[in-house]
Design an enzyme around this catalytic site. Structure first.
Site, PDB file in Angstrom:
ATOM      1  N   HIS A 152       0.812  -1.215   0.000  1.00  0.00           N
ATOM      2  CA  HIS A 152       0.000   0.000   0.000  1.00  0.00           C
ATOM      3  C   HIS A 152       0.848   1.269   0.000  1.00  0.00           C
ATOM      4  O   HIS A 152       0.312   2.363  -0.117  1.00  0.00           O
ATOM      5  CB  HIS A 152      -0.950   0.015   1.208  1.00  0.00           C
ATOM      6  N   SER A 183       4.503   1.954   8.855  1.00  0.00           N
ATOM      7  CA  SER A 183       4.113   1.031   7.797  1.00  0.00           C
ATOM      8  C   SER A 183       5.309   0.505   7.015  1.00  0.00           C
ATOM      9  O   SER A 183       6.235   1.238   6.700  1.00  0.00           O
ATOM     10  CB  SER A 183       3.157   1.729   6.836  1.00  0.00           C
ATOM     11  N   SER A 236       1.655  -4.029   7.837  1.00  0.00           N
ATOM     12  CA  SER A 236       0.574  -3.694   6.924  1.00  0.00           C
ATOM     13  C   SER A 236      -0.311  -2.602   7.521  1.00  0.00           C
ATOM     14  O   SER A 236      -0.417  -1.503   6.979  1.00  0.00           O
ATOM     15  CB  SER A 236      -0.265  -4.935   6.609  1.00  0.00           C
ATOM     16  N   GLY A 239       3.212   5.954  10.380  1.00  0.00           N
ATOM     17  CA  GLY A 239       4.639   6.193  10.268  1.00  0.00           C
ATOM     18  C   GLY A 239       5.442   4.920  10.406  1.00  0.00           C
ATOM     19  O   GLY A 239       6.640   4.891  10.150  1.00  0.00           O
ATOM     20  N   ASP A 267      -0.036  -7.710   0.888  1.00  0.00           N
ATOM     21  CA  ASP A 267       0.314  -6.295   1.018  1.00  0.00           C
ATOM     22  C   ASP A 267       1.835  -6.184   0.981  1.00  0.00           C
ATOM     23  O   ASP A 267       2.496  -6.080   2.002  1.00  0.00           O
ATOM     24  CB  ASP A 267      -0.254  -5.736   2.327  1.00  0.00           C
TER      25      ASP A 267
END
Length: 466
Positions: free
Chosen positions: A206, A320, A335, A318, A237
């Site tokens: 993402h 991810s 994720s 922040g 992801d």
């Protein structure tokens, strides 16, 4: 009057010295407490070995007679079984058996039924092996009507589907562990990987679609690389960012955990329920927690993602794409989730083994299982890669550290590096300095007092016999 002033000064010095000893002891205690848990160092009772025992038993008995396995708090593998004969086979191996009502086939059928219905953003579900239930979570964005509809669906499946509300919102954690900047925002490097020819950063899907450009800072001058493939939402992801140079360099995978320190990653593996794990991120730093479920489904606002790891590790916007690991084993990349690191919450991770298998890559610095004798092992990142979450030590040799061991990264050989480590509040150096200085002050005040008393005695003695 002069003697009274001296006594006050001496007492003040003694009190200051004793206070310094207490303060130094507290600083040392806090520094030791801030170190990552011993779960990062390999030992004979690792969760990975217990996971292997449980997985082997589940594989031999089959999913119609078992309902998952996990690691108990004492480190022993536990296998959920549906009959006493299966329980006897489990206990014969030294593992622990728990007889349950529902098999994994039944539990998975329930998750398929949930997945076949309309997707409601803000919901997630996974099999809870320890309670023998399918747990459906709904965050604060799920309306009362949607909650009622999901509850009715769950009751229709069976009494082993449990509905519960989750704190906060289920969102992807865009921004990142060690920052990677693009025109659309910030994300995090997870692990360095290679296909044997080029080197990449494995991160969350993402973070950006194919073609996204990434930079090492927010000025847009230090171009780091470009996303070449991405999966999100859907069956995963994850994404690959190809380094700008595309060159392989010497080194090993080291995950930064803050304070100029890193943890050496030596392999990739699959987590087990009950395992203690660590996550690193630039927003909230290093945090640990426990794996609570596997193969979880999360319905983000952007779409549904399946096959995720569910944990109690906290995360915040922040974090991810940051790495999930344990005992020097790469497990996943961040994720999304709900909550924060003050109140706690739930965080989901993309399994790293599934991502690497789908992408046809392996960890940098590791030889592939099917590599030919002439194939060279893929190394860790170049200088530009040090801007990411996986960084290569400066003058230190990471290969000399034990797998999963905490080691210094960066300019460890310089005097500035030594001073920064010595004064870092997360190290024992400052506390030891305070303790040493306080001991010297205490001894000095005692010595001065003794000398003053001896001189006073001599003067009194001389006056008596003079």
């Amino acid at each position: 009057m002069r003697h009274a002033r001296r006594r006050i000064v001496r007492r003040g010095a003694r009190f200051a010295a004793v206070g310094g000893l207490l303060l130094g002891g507290l600083m040392v205690t806090q520094a030791l407490a801030s170190e990552p848990s011993g779960a990062q160092t390999p030992d004979g009772t690792s969760a990975q070995s217990a996971a292997g025992t449980g997985s082997d038993l589940v594989s031999r008995l089959g999913t119609s007679r078992t309902a998952g396995s996990w690691v108990a708090s004492d480190g022993r593998p536990v296998v959920a079984v549906t009959d006493q004969a299966a329980a006897a086979r489990v206990t014969a191996t030294g593992a622990r058996a728990k007889v349950v009502r529902h098999s994994m086939d039944q539990l998975k059928s329930a998750t398929r039924s949930l997945g076949s219905g309309p997707k409601v953003a803000g919901t997630a579900w996974a099999v809870d092996y320890r309670t023998n239930e399918v747990v459906v979570q709904a965050d604060s964005t799920v309306s009362a009507s949607d909650w009622s509809r999901m509850t009715k669906l769950a009751h229709g499946i069976g009494d082993f589907v449990r509905m519960e509300r989750a704190q906060g919102r289920f969102t992807t954690r865009v921004n990142g562990a060690q920052p990677l900047f693009s025109v659309s925002g910030r994300c995090s490097a997870g692990f360095n990987v290679t296909n044997g020819q080029s080197e990449f950063i494995l991160t969350a899907g993402h973070c950006g679609p194919g073609g996204t450009l990434w930079f090492s800072d927010n000025t847009g001058r230090g171009r780091l690389g470009q996303t070449v493939t991405s999966e999100f939402p859907g069956s995963g992801d994850f994404s690959l960012i190809r380094y700008e140079s595309g060159q392989e360099t010497a080194g090993a995978n080291v995950v930064a955990i803050g304070g100029g320190r890193g943890v050496r990653i030596t392999a990739a593996g699959d987590p087990v329920v009950g395992e203690k794990v660590f996550r690193s991120g630039s927003t909230s730093g290093l945090h640990d927690g426990e794996v609570t479920a596997l193969d979880a489904t999360v319905n983000y606002p952007e779409g549904s993602v399946t096959g995720l790891i569910q944990t109690t590790v906290c995360a915040e916007p922040g974090d991810s794409g940051g790495p999930l690991f344990s005992e020097g084993i790469a497990l996943g990349v961040t994720s999304g989730g709900s909550g924060n690191c003050q109140a706690g919450g739930t965080t989901f991770f993309q399994p790293v083994t599934k991502a690497m298998s789908a992408l046809g890559v392996r960890l940098a610095g590791q030889a592939s299982a099917g590599a030919t004798a002439g194939a060279s092992a893929a190394p860790a990142p170049s200088t530009s890669a040090s801007q990411g979450a996986v960084i290569a030590p400066g003058s230190a040799a990471p290969g000399s550290a034990a797998p999963g061991a905490v080691q210094q990264v960066g300019a460890a050989g310089t005097s500035d590096g030594f001073l920064s480590r010595l004064t870092d509040p997360r190290n024992v150096g400052p506390g030891l300095l305070v303790i040493g200085g306080s001991l010297i002050a205490l001894v000095a005040t005692r010595y001065i007092r003794t000398e003053q008393e001896r001189n006073a005695y001599r003067r009194a003695y001389s006056g008596t016999w003079g």
